[in-house]
Design a protein around this motif. Structure first.
Motif, PDB file in Angstrom:
ATOM      1  N   LEU A  54      -6.928   3.384  -1.990  1.00  0.00           N
ATOM      2  CA  LEU A  54      -5.772   3.885  -2.721  1.00  0.00           C
ATOM      3  C   LEU A  54      -5.085   2.761  -3.489  1.00  0.00           C
ATOM      4  N   LEU A  55      -4.906   1.633  -2.829  1.00  0.00           N
ATOM      5  CA  LEU A  55      -4.289   0.476  -3.486  1.00  0.00           C
ATOM      6  C   LEU A  55      -5.131   0.007  -4.673  1.00  0.00           C
ATOM      7  N   LEU A  56      -6.426  -0.045  -4.494  1.00  0.00           N
ATOM      8  CA  LEU A  56      -7.311  -0.477  -5.570  1.00  0.00           C
ATOM      9  C   LEU A  56      -7.242   0.493  -6.747  1.00  0.00           C
ATOM     10  N   LYS A  57      -7.289   1.761  -6.449  1.00  0.00           N
ATOM     11  CA  LYS A  57      -7.250   2.797  -7.487  1.00  0.00           C
ATOM     12  C   LYS A  57      -5.959   2.732  -8.308  1.00  0.00           C
ATOM     13  N   HIS A  58      -4.866   2.331  -7.676  1.00  0.00           N
ATOM     14  CA  HIS A  58      -3.576   2.315  -8.356  1.00  0.00           C
ATOM     15  C   HIS A  58      -3.185   0.934  -8.881  1.00  0.00           C
ATOM     16  N   GLY A  59      -4.141   0.017  -8.932  1.00  0.00           N
ATOM     17  CA  GLY A  59      -3.901  -1.256  -9.598  1.00  0.00           C
ATOM     18  C   GLY A  59      -3.298  -2.353  -8.746  1.00  0.00           C
ATOM     19  N   PHE A  60      -3.589  -2.332  -7.455  1.00  0.00           N
ATOM     20  CA  PHE A  60      -3.104  -3.380  -6.560  1.00  0.00           C
ATOM     21  C   PHE A  60      -4.283  -4.067  -5.863  1.00  0.00           C
ATOM     22  N   PRO A  61      -5.110  -4.764  -6.635  1.00  0.00           N
ATOM     23  CA  PRO A  61      -6.329  -5.335  -6.063  1.00  0.00           C
ATOM     24  C   PRO A  61      -6.071  -6.384  -4.984  1.00  0.00           C
ATOM     25  N   ASP A  62      -5.001  -7.161  -5.092  1.00  0.00           N
ATOM     26  CA  ASP A  62      -4.732  -8.182  -4.075  1.00  0.00           C
ATOM     27  C   ASP A  62      -4.415  -7.552  -2.727  1.00  0.00           C
ATOM     28  N   GLN A  63      -3.602  -6.503  -2.750  1.00  0.00           N
ATOM     29  CA  GLN A  63      -3.271  -5.802  -1.512  1.00  0.00           C
ATOM     30  C   GLN A  63      -4.501  -5.072  -0.972  1.00  0.00           C
ATOM     31  N   ALA A  64      -5.283  -4.509  -1.875  1.00  0.00           N
ATOM     32  CA  ALA A  64      -6.518  -3.828  -1.465  1.00  0.00           C
ATOM     33  C   ALA A  64      -7.464  -4.812  -0.798  1.00  0.00           C
ATOM     34  N   GLU A  65      -7.587  -5.995  -1.372  1.00  0.00           N
ATOM     35  CA  GLU A  65      -8.462  -7.016  -0.794  1.00  0.00           C
ATOM     36  C   GLU A  65      -8.041  -7.339   0.637  1.00  0.00           C
ATOM     37  N   THR A  66      -6.749  -7.470   0.851  1.00  0.00           N
ATOM     38  CA  THR A  66      -6.236  -7.752   2.197  1.00  0.00           C
ATOM     39  C   THR A  66      -6.654  -6.669   3.180  1.00  0.00           C
ATOM     40  N   GLU A  67      -6.541  -5.422   2.758  1.00  0.00           N
ATOM     41  CA  GLU A  67      -6.895  -4.306   3.645  1.00  0.00           C
ATOM     42  C   GLU A  67      -8.405  -4.220   3.867  1.00  0.00           C
ATOM     43  N   PHE A  68      -9.179  -4.434   2.810  1.00  0.00           N
ATOM     44  CA  PHE A  68     -10.638  -4.435   2.980  1.00  0.00           C
ATOM     45  C   PHE A  68     -11.060  -5.541   3.945  1.00  0.00           C
ATOM     46  N   ARG A  69     -10.476  -6.723   3.815  1.00  0.00           N
ATOM     47  CA  ARG A  69     -10.830  -7.830   4.713  1.00  0.00           C
ATOM     48  C   ARG A  69     -10.443  -7.517   6.157  1.00  0.00           C
ATOM     49  N   ALA A  70      -9.275  -6.913   6.338  1.00  0.00           N
ATOM     50  CA  ALA A  70      -8.848  -6.541   7.690  1.00  0.00           C
ATOM     51  C   ALA A  70      -9.815  -5.524   8.295  1.00  0.00           C
ATOM     52  N   ALA A  71     -10.245  -4.565   7.492  1.00  0.00           N
ATOM     53  CA  ALA A  71     -11.191  -3.558   7.976  1.00  0.00           C
ATOM     54  C   ALA A  71     -12.542  -4.199   8.298  1.00  0.00           C
ATOM     55  N   LEU A  72     -12.972  -5.134   7.461  1.00  0.00           N
ATOM     56  CA  LEU A  72     -14.250  -5.808   7.711  1.00  0.00           C
ATOM     57  C   LEU A  72     -14.199  -6.692   8.956  1.00  0.00           C
ATOM     58  N   ASN A  73     -13.035  -7.196   9.287  1.00  0.00           N
ATOM     59  CA  ASN A  73     -12.910  -7.947  10.538  1.00  0.00           C
ATOM     60  C   ASN A  73     -13.191  -7.049  11.739  1.00  0.00           C
ATOM     61  N   LEU A  74     -12.885  -5.763  11.583  1.00  0.00           N
ATOM     62  CA  LEU A  74     -13.120  -4.802  12.661  1.00  0.00           C
ATOM     63  C   LEU A  74     -14.537  -4.245  12.643  1.00  0.00           C
ATOM     64  N   ASP A  75     -15.103  -4.140  11.445  1.00  0.00           N
ATOM     65  CA  ASP A  75     -16.448  -3.552  11.281  1.00  0.00           C
ATOM     66  C   ASP A  75     -17.211  -4.360  10.228  1.00  0.00           C
TER      67      ASP A  75
END
Length: 64
Positions: free
Chosen positions: A30-51
């Motif tokens: 959602l963040l990426l789609k709405h133009g917040f790539p830095d915040q999206a990156e943070t969330e993707f990295r957090a998710a990848l830490n889990l999986d």
């Protein structure tokens, strides 16, 4: 519900369930789609830490 309200709701849900990978992925996309790539990156990295082997999370991170 506005974008900001949706993001706030998702973040609140993650405070209660921080290891919820699908929820974190949804927020990141959602963040990426709405133009917040830095915040999206943070969330993707957090998710990848889990999986770390999740291919779609890796692709999302690359896009962010």
């Amino acid at each position: 519900m506005s974008f900001d309200e949706t993001v706030d709701s998702l973040r609140e849900a993650l405070r209660h369930s921080p290891e919820n990978v699908p929820l974190r992925r949804h927020l990141a996309e959602l963040l990426l789609k709405h133009g917040f790539p830095d915040q999206a990156e943070t969330e993707f990295r957090a998710a990848l830490n889990l999986d770390p082997d999740h291919a779609e999370l890796k692709l999302g991170l690359a896009e962010a």
